[in-house]
Design a protein around this motif. Structure first.
Motif, mmCIF file in Angstrom:
data_model
loop_
_atom_site.group_PDB
_atom_site.id
_atom_site.type_symbol
_atom_site.label_atom_id
_atom_site.label_comp_id
_atom_site.label_asym_id
_atom_site.label_seq_id
_atom_site.Cartn_x
_atom_site.Cartn_y
_atom_site.Cartn_z
ATOM 1 N N GLY A 34 0.722 -1.340 -0.082
ATOM 2 C CA GLY A 34 0.037 0.084 0.076
ATOM 3 C C GLY A 34 0.916 1.249 0.017
ATOM 4 O O GLY A 34 0.173 2.346 -0.193
ATOM 5 N N GLN A 35 2.194 1.374 0.207
ATOM 6 C CA GLN A 35 3.068 2.353 0.066
ATOM 7 C C GLN A 35 3.201 3.079 -1.154
ATOM 8 O O GLN A 35 3.102 2.148 -2.286
ATOM 9 N N THR A 36 3.103 4.379 -1.175
ATOM 10 C CA THR A 36 3.233 4.938 -2.536
ATOM 11 C C THR A 36 4.518 5.244 -2.796
ATOM 12 O O THR A 36 5.537 5.664 -2.072
ATOM 13 N N ILE A 37 5.144 4.855 -4.163
ATOM 14 C CA ILE A 37 6.611 4.991 -4.556
ATOM 15 C C ILE A 37 6.615 6.361 -4.991
ATOM 16 O O ILE A 37 7.596 7.115 -5.134
ATOM 17 N N ARG A 39 4.073 9.529 -7.650
ATOM 18 C CA ARG A 39 2.969 10.057 -8.111
ATOM 19 C C ARG A 39 2.902 10.479 -9.582
ATOM 20 O O ARG A 39 4.227 10.972 -9.665
ATOM 21 N N GLN A 40 1.804 10.399 -10.208
ATOM 22 C CA GLN A 40 1.883 11.085 -11.372
ATOM 23 C C GLN A 40 2.171 12.513 -11.211
ATOM 24 O O GLN A 40 1.787 13.313 -10.388
ATOM 25 N N ASP A 42 5.134 13.577 -10.609
ATOM 26 C CA ASP A 42 6.456 13.884 -9.777
ATOM 27 C C ASP A 42 7.566 13.793 -10.686
ATOM 28 O O ASP A 42 7.410 13.227 -11.787
ATOM 29 N N SER A 56 0.839 -1.719 -8.287
ATOM 30 C CA SER A 56 -0.323 -1.037 -8.888
ATOM 31 C C SER A 56 -0.126 0.121 -9.560
ATOM 32 O O SER A 56 0.514 0.944 -8.804
ATOM 33 N N ASP A 58 -1.792 3.671 -10.901
ATOM 34 C CA ASP A 58 -3.051 4.433 -11.041
ATOM 35 C C ASP A 58 -2.591 5.950 -11.835
ATOM 36 O O ASP A 58 -1.742 6.448 -11.408
ATOM 37 N N TYR A 59 -3.391 6.086 -12.713
ATOM 38 C CA TYR A 59 -3.111 7.386 -13.291
ATOM 39 C C TYR A 59 -4.604 7.983 -14.041
ATOM 40 O O TYR A 59 -5.384 7.381 -14.059
#
Length: 64
Positions: A34-37, A39-40, A42, A56, A58-59
């Motif tokens: 669940g950790q965000t590596i 973001r769009q 960035d 996963s 997501d965009y």
């Protein structure tokens, strides 16, 4: 590290010299579920090869 890189399917075909260059600058990182590596939108500051697990993506598509 070079042996780990050599066995990754994405890097198949790279010669030993290029693998050594990558091995000198590569680091291993672990991420929690669940950790965000990143973001769009960035700023790109790395390149990730997934050794084990799932990611996963997501965009958002541009609106017209």
């Amino acid at each position: 590290m070079a042996d780990d890189l050599k066995s990754h399917t994405f890097l198949e075909g790279l010669d030993a010299g290029h693998l050594e260059i990558l091995a000198r600058i590569a680091t291993k990182e672990r991420f929690q579920t669940g950790q965000t590596i990143f973001r769009q939108r960035d700023e790109a500051n790395g390149f990730y090869l997934i050794e084990k697990g799932l990611v996963s993506l997501d965009y958002e598509l541009p609106r017209e």
